[in-house]
Scaffold this motif. Structure first.
Motif, PDB file in Angstrom:
ATOM      1  N   VAL A  68       3.892   0.960   8.836  1.00 44.64           N
ATOM      2  CA  VAL A  68       3.790   1.717  10.081  1.00 44.64           C
ATOM      3  C   VAL A  68       2.344   2.135  10.344  1.00 44.64           C
ATOM      4  O   VAL A  68       2.079   3.117  11.017  1.00 44.64           O
ATOM      5  N   ASP A  69       1.397   1.343   9.792  1.00 44.90           N
ATOM      6  CA  ASP A  69      -0.018   1.696   9.939  1.00 44.90           C
ATOM      7  C   ASP A  69      -0.503   1.606  11.379  1.00 44.90           C
ATOM      8  O   ASP A  69      -1.563   2.089  11.709  1.00 44.90           O
ATOM      9  N   ARG A  70       0.285   0.972  12.258  1.00 48.42           N
ATOM     10  CA  ARG A  70      -0.160   0.888  13.654  1.00 48.42           C
ATOM     11  C   ARG A  70       0.188   2.139  14.472  1.00 48.42           C
ATOM     12  O   ARG A  70      -0.212   2.259  15.622  1.00 48.42           O
ATOM     13  N   THR A  87      11.596  -0.041   5.804  1.00 48.37           N
ATOM     14  CA  THR A  87      11.516  -0.396   4.391  1.00 48.37           C
ATOM     15  C   THR A  87      12.939  -0.518   3.842  1.00 48.37           C
ATOM     16  O   THR A  87      13.885   0.015   4.426  1.00 48.37           O
ATOM     17  N   GLY A  88      13.092  -1.283   2.763  1.00 48.63           N
ATOM     18  CA  GLY A  88      14.412  -1.408   2.138  1.00 48.63           C
ATOM     19  C   GLY A  88      15.113  -2.720   2.427  1.00 48.63           C
ATOM     20  O   GLY A  88      16.129  -3.033   1.798  1.00 48.63           O
ATOM     21  N   ILE A  89      14.590  -3.511   3.371  1.00 51.35           N
ATOM     22  CA  ILE A  89      15.324  -4.737   3.738  1.00 51.35           C
ATOM     23  C   ILE A  89      14.568  -6.033   3.432  1.00 51.35           C
ATOM     24  O   ILE A  89      15.142  -7.109   3.560  1.00 51.35           O
ATOM     25  N   GLY A 141       2.018  -2.616  -6.106  1.00 48.06           N
ATOM     26  CA  GLY A 141       2.976  -2.027  -5.153  1.00 48.06           C
ATOM     27  C   GLY A 141       4.369  -2.392  -5.641  1.00 48.06           C
ATOM     28  O   GLY A 141       4.736  -3.570  -5.674  1.00 48.06           O
ATOM     29  N   THR A 142       5.142  -1.388  -6.042  1.00 49.47           N
ATOM     30  CA  THR A 142       6.439  -1.671  -6.676  1.00 49.47           C
ATOM     31  C   THR A 142       7.599  -1.100  -5.863  1.00 49.47           C
ATOM     32  O   THR A 142       8.588  -0.652  -6.419  1.00 49.47           O
ATOM     33  N   GLY A 143       7.460  -1.131  -4.527  1.00 48.15           N
ATOM     34  CA  GLY A 143       8.541  -0.671  -3.656  1.00 48.15           C
ATOM     35  C   GLY A 143       9.508  -1.798  -3.365  1.00 48.15           C
ATOM     36  O   GLY A 143       9.756  -2.665  -4.212  1.00 48.15           O
ATOM     37  N   VAL A 163       1.772  -2.416 -10.628  1.00 49.48           N
ATOM     38  CA  VAL A 163       0.820  -1.313 -10.469  1.00 49.48           C
ATOM     39  C   VAL A 163       1.352  -0.391  -9.382  1.00 49.48           C
ATOM     40  O   VAL A 163       1.710  -0.860  -8.305  1.00 49.48           O
ATOM     41  N   ARG A 164       1.425   0.893  -9.678  1.00 46.98           N
ATOM     42  CA  ARG A 164       1.833   1.896  -8.697  1.00 46.98           C
ATOM     43  C   ARG A 164       1.101   3.189  -9.014  1.00 46.98           C
ATOM     44  O   ARG A 164       0.507   3.316 -10.081  1.00 46.98           O
ATOM     45  N   ARG A 165       1.133   4.147  -8.087  1.00 43.31           N
ATOM     46  CA  ARG A 165       0.369   5.370  -8.333  1.00 43.31           C
ATOM     47  C   ARG A 165       0.907   6.165  -9.514  1.00 43.31           C
ATOM     48  O   ARG A 165       0.150   6.641 -10.348  1.00 43.31           O
ATOM     49  N   SER A 166       2.228   6.294  -9.609  1.00 48.27           N
ATOM     50  CA  SER A 166       2.792   7.192 -10.621  1.00 48.27           C
ATOM     51  C   SER A 166       2.830   6.582 -12.014  1.00 48.27           C
ATOM     52  O   SER A 166       2.784   7.293 -13.003  1.00 48.27           O
ATOM     53  N   GLY A 167       2.938   5.289 -12.119  1.00 46.10           N
ATOM     54  CA  GLY A 167       3.035   4.654 -13.424  1.00 46.10           C
ATOM     55  C   GLY A 167       4.426   4.722 -14.040  1.00 46.10           C
ATOM     56  O   GLY A 167       4.650   4.225 -15.141  1.00 46.10           O
ATOM     57  N   ASP A 200      -5.251   5.080   3.747  1.00 47.85           N
ATOM     58  CA  ASP A 200      -6.674   5.337   3.471  1.00 47.85           C
ATOM     59  C   ASP A 200      -7.004   4.951   2.036  1.00 47.85           C
ATOM     60  O   ASP A 200      -8.082   4.442   1.741  1.00 47.85           O
ATOM     61  N   GLU A 201      -6.038   5.187   1.137  1.00 46.82           N
ATOM     62  CA  GLU A 201      -6.238   4.915  -0.284  1.00 46.82           C
ATOM     63  C   GLU A 201      -6.272   3.418  -0.620  1.00 46.82           C
ATOM     64  O   GLU A 201      -6.939   3.012  -1.565  1.00 46.82           O
ATOM     65  N   THR A 202      -5.522   2.627   0.118  1.00 45.38           N
ATOM     66  CA  THR A 202      -5.427   1.201  -0.237  1.00 45.38           C
ATOM     67  C   THR A 202      -6.323   0.319   0.635  1.00 45.38           C
ATOM     68  O   THR A 202      -6.368  -0.889   0.445  1.00 45.38           O
ATOM     69  N   ASP A 249      -0.507 -14.074   3.992  1.00 42.71           N
ATOM     70  CA  ASP A 249       0.401 -13.936   5.134  1.00 42.71           C
ATOM     71  C   ASP A 249      -0.176 -12.966   6.172  1.00 42.71           C
ATOM     72  O   ASP A 249       0.289 -12.934   7.303  1.00 42.71           O
ATOM     73  N   VAL A 250      -1.161 -12.174   5.736  1.00 43.83           N
ATOM     74  CA  VAL A 250      -1.701 -11.107   6.591  1.00 43.83           C
ATOM     75  C   VAL A 250      -3.226 -11.121   6.506  1.00 43.83           C
ATOM     76  O   VAL A 250      -3.794 -11.502   5.475  1.00 43.83           O
ATOM     77  N   PHE A 251      -3.881 -10.691   7.575  1.00 40.71           N
ATOM     78  CA  PHE A 251      -5.325 -10.850   7.707  1.00 40.71           C
ATOM     79  C   PHE A 251      -5.925  -9.638   8.392  1.00 40.71           C
ATOM     80  O   PHE A 251      -5.227  -8.908   9.097  1.00 40.71           O
ATOM     81  N   PRO A 272       1.574 -17.192   9.159  1.00 41.20           N
ATOM     82  CA  PRO A 272       1.223 -16.281  10.249  1.00 41.20           C
ATOM     83  C   PRO A 272       2.040 -14.987  10.268  1.00 41.20           C
ATOM     84  O   PRO A 272       2.806 -14.752  11.197  1.00 41.20           O
ATOM     85  N   HIS A 273       1.842 -14.135   9.274  1.00 43.72           N
ATOM     86  CA  HIS A 273       2.518 -12.840   9.153  1.00 43.72           C
ATOM     87  C   HIS A 273       4.027 -12.970   9.425  1.00 43.72           C
ATOM     88  O   HIS A 273       4.562 -12.351  10.350  1.00 43.72           O
ATOM     89  N   CYS A 274       4.666 -13.791   8.606  1.00 45.10           N
ATOM     90  CA  CYS A 274       6.100 -14.022   8.802  1.00 45.10           C
ATOM     91  C   CYS A 274       6.832 -14.098   7.463  1.00 45.10           C
ATOM     92  O   CYS A 274       7.924 -14.651   7.383  1.00 45.10           O
ATOM     93  N   ALA A 275       6.234 -13.514   6.410  1.00 49.67           N
ATOM     94  CA  ALA A 275       6.831 -13.582   5.067  1.00 49.67           C
ATOM     95  C   ALA A 275       8.246 -13.006   5.044  1.00 49.67           C
ATOM     96  O   ALA A 275       9.065 -13.400   4.212  1.00 49.67           O
ATOM     97  N   ALA A 276       8.538 -12.083   5.957  1.00 49.73           N
ATOM     98  CA  ALA A 276       9.847 -11.412   5.928  1.00 49.73           C
ATOM     99  C   ALA A 276      10.815 -11.973   6.965  1.00 49.73           C
ATOM    100  O   ALA A 276      11.922 -11.454   7.120  1.00 49.73           O
ATOM    101  N   TYR A 277      10.403 -13.022   7.668  1.00 41.64           N
ATOM    102  CA  TYR A 277      11.272 -13.546   8.721  1.00 41.64           C
ATOM    103  C   TYR A 277      12.592 -14.079   8.144  1.00 41.64           C
ATOM    104  O   TYR A 277      12.620 -14.679   7.076  1.00 41.64           O
TER     105      TYR A 277
END
Ligand code: NDP
Length: 307
Positions: A68-70, A87-89, A141-143, A163-167, A200-202, A249-251, A272-277
């Motif tokens: 949702v960065d946009r 998220t989740g799907i 990213g382990t979501g 790798v994730r923030r909490s470990g 901002d962190e990533t 997949d993303v640029f 072209p940003h379609c990995a989840a299609y």
């Protein structure tokens, strides 16, 4: 708030036909319609791909993407607009796309397709092809995405670290590191796969130093967001043979500009940003929206609420 009218914004067209989602939600106890920009002010809630200024006047915006960065979080908060994401799907879709990239590199399938286009009968060198079992993939990213990737690659015999923030440990991962140990975590992996949100962190988490830390024979995969990677630094690493290749997949700029050197690289796979299609995308979105309509009616907190 009272949900009387729910709009499916026409921008979702880039991912699935808006009418399919509207039809699948037609049995909700609320009016559902496909809407353009002019109609936004008349609606209480909108399901959308893109952001529009007019969304600040509705009660609830649902993003059909996990990322949702946009969307301007602060402005949503100031205007009391609820933002939920998807998220989740995307675990299986993105997991299979990433497995596909790895198999293409290992089994040289991308080279065969390129040769076929030129009607060229060219076999790989004897030592180019390999198999996946015994190799290690480090998933940053382990979501939902990271877990889907881990599960799919695990099934192919790949050892998966995360790798994730909490470990904290995550099912499907042989080992977990914290983000401050990123350079150590990616140093020994044959594959490094990025599945973090853009924050901002990533932003530019993968820079020259990170590519330097990776093995020269490693492949880099980005299915997260373009700006998690310093793209010029990635191009330098690929041109300088500091990496074996990349699947992207993303640029940083989408569509990827025609003059990007990435287009011409033999060991770079571009999608072209379609990995989840998937043809089921609209159903998965419909399930999340329906769940939240039910929760709203029951006075419960929204599922996947971001703002
Ligand atoms: P989730 O929220 O399920 O997972 C995000 C994960 O990232 C969490 O496990 C979190 O773990 C971790 N994380 C967050 N910040 C950092 C950090 N600084 N360092 C390391 N790990 C971090 O999201 P999804 O898996 O559903 O989606 C992830 C992103 O992938 C989306 O935001 C989107 O940008 C992108 N995406 C791309 C798609 C495509 O088509 N290519 C499709 C779907 C998503 P912890 O809290 O422990 O740090």
């Amino acid at each position: 708030f009272e949900l009387e009218r729910l709009g499916v914004h026409e921008s979702v067209e880039a991912v699935f036909p808006p009418a399919e989602l509207a039809a699948s939600l037609s049995n909700l106890p609320t009016e559902v319609a496909v809407i353009g920009d002019d109609e936004i002010p008349r609606y209480d809630a909108v399901v959308t791909l893109e952001h529009r200024e007019a969304f600040l006047e509705v009660e609830w915006v649902h993003s059909i993407q996990a990322g949702v960065d946009r969307f301007p979080f602060d402005e949503f908060e100031d205007h009391d607009v609820i933002l939920t994401n998807s998220t989740g799907i995307h675990d299986r879709t993105v997991g299979e796309t990433v497995a596909g990239y790895l198999l293409m590199f290992a089994r040289r399938l991308h080279a065969h397709v390129a040769n076929q286009r030129e009607r060229r009968w060219t076999r790989p060198e004897w030592d180019e092809a390999f198999t996946l079992p015994g190799s290690t993939a480090c998933v940053v990213g382990t979501g939902t995405l990271g877990r889907g990737v881990a599960e799919t690659l695990g099934g192919l015999g790949v050892r998966v670290t995360g790798v994730r923030r909490s470990g904290d440990p995550v099912p499907g991962f042989d080992e977990i590191d914290t983000t401050d140990r990123l350079l150590e975590a990616i140093a020994d992996a044959e594959f490094v796969i990025v599945t973090v949100p853009l924050t901002d962190e990533t932003h530019h988490l993968f820079d020259a130093e990170a590519f330097d830390a990776m093995r020269d024979d490693a492949y880099f995969v980005n299915v997260a967001r373009g700006s998690v990677v310093d793209e010029p630094a990635l191009i330098d690493a690929l041109e300088g043979d500091a990496l074996a290749g990349a699947a992207l997949d993303v640029f940083e700029a989408e569509p990827l500009p025609e003059d990007s050197p990435l287009w011409g690289m033999d060991e770079v796979i571009i999608s072209p940003h379609c990995a989840a299609y998937t043809r089921d995308y609209f159903r998965d979105i419909g399930d999340i929206v329906r769940e939240n309509v039910d929760r709203l009616a029951a006075g419960e907190e929204f599922h996947n609420r971001v703002v």
